[in-house]
Design a protein around this motif. Sequence first.
Motif: not given
Length: 503
Positions: A286-313
Amino acid sequence: MSEVEPNEHRDAVIIGGGIMSATLSVLFSEVQPDWRIAVVEQLDEVGLESSDARNNAGTGHAGLCEFNYTPRRSDGTVDASSAVRIGEQFATSLVFWARLVERGALGPPETFIRSVPHLGFGSGADGVAYLRARWEALRDHPLFADMEFSDSPAEVASWMPLMAEGGRGDKPMALTRTGQGTEVDFGVLTRQLLSVLEERGGTVRMRQQVTSLRRLGAEWQVETRDRGTGQLRRLRTPYVFVGAGGGTLPLLQSARIPETRRYGAFPISGQFLRTDRPDLVAAHRGKVYGHAEPGAPAISVPHLDLRVLDGRESLLFGPFASFSPRFLSHGRLTDLPRSVHLGNLPVLLTSVRDNRSLVAYLVRQVTQSAEARMAALRRFVPAARADDWTLITAGQRVQILKRIGGRGTMAGFGTEIVTSAGGSLGALLGSSPGASTAVSTMLDVLATSFPQRMPEWASRLDRLVPSAQMMREPDPGRTTEEVARARRVLGLIPLSTSTRGKE
């Protein structure tokens, strides 16, 4: 010196070969099938910059898991209005793509979209409370009906085993999960959409560097140079759209578009940690999004994603900010200094003055160590080993700077439509969720640039794209039925009306 070909006349010229331009070109071919449309792209293929799968998160952004679209109020509740709006915009894109598939215009949908669960991650007592408030704010909307919440360690571990390995001590965690999430290859989709345009008589030219854009009477002249042959062309048109990503603002500035005087630009490169280890990929579906660390801006939202790149997971974790003065991945080192002039210098200076915490965050990101990046990853994957992960650069973004209420602001999210010369020029500035909202955004471009034609075009658009009013009207049944049909056509997990956990 290369000879200049005679002027070519087109009804619309679109600069840039990304997902936004491709979407607009197909909409034009629907409402005005007799128009001669030309798309010019400077690279050897379309969809290779921000639309390319390696240069964006691939998330079908629908507000399902992204914390930055659900700000927390002072009383602890969550404002879900932005997430709902983005969900409606993505649903519009789904319906548009599905109807093109039904007509046989697009290729097999599995080549550009597939179902991938979207999850939100709350860590620590405050993070878990935030995630619960987010779930409570969204769960009754039909587009979020199957969203589940759990803070049970056993259930969380069953949803995302990789995140449970290694233990978290007594620190609480929770997840929300929905099967309605998607992974989209916007590069493939871009190429398929522009093939639709060509089949309908439009022109798509690669390796075309735009050397000049200027107003000549009632028309625009777009001059291009072929990067391979050096051949010069001049295109004359009553309408031009600039959808060149990071190259848009410099081109508008060179054309002396007055509306651009209020904008500055700052480029940011994105980096991710990537692993291809099969056992790690198998444990995180899956794609898992977390919340920004205290004091960090919204654009820093971390995420751990399942991807398919060049035909490979693969799994990608980030983003981490880095810096390059280029405005495009294939841009020039002089892009940033060339964009600064007396007109927008005050915007740049006030943006630095009024966003010191953001500037400090970017400096920390650019100078952070490999150990610091691994520490960030281990907040998601406690057992992560440095040897399993590789740092990659994934695209280039240009953050737009502008003044709002006298303060300099870095517009981290959303898109901004620029219209000039009585609507004869349209342009797009902005970033995430960008590609996912391409259809609704390009409908806004049509409405802004051609208000007098919209009554004539309305019936043709209604056959292809649901109106914003339909997506937002209070009848959930109609919205659900339209989106459910689109998901069936695209081969996605059916739209669920699960009521688990709502009692």
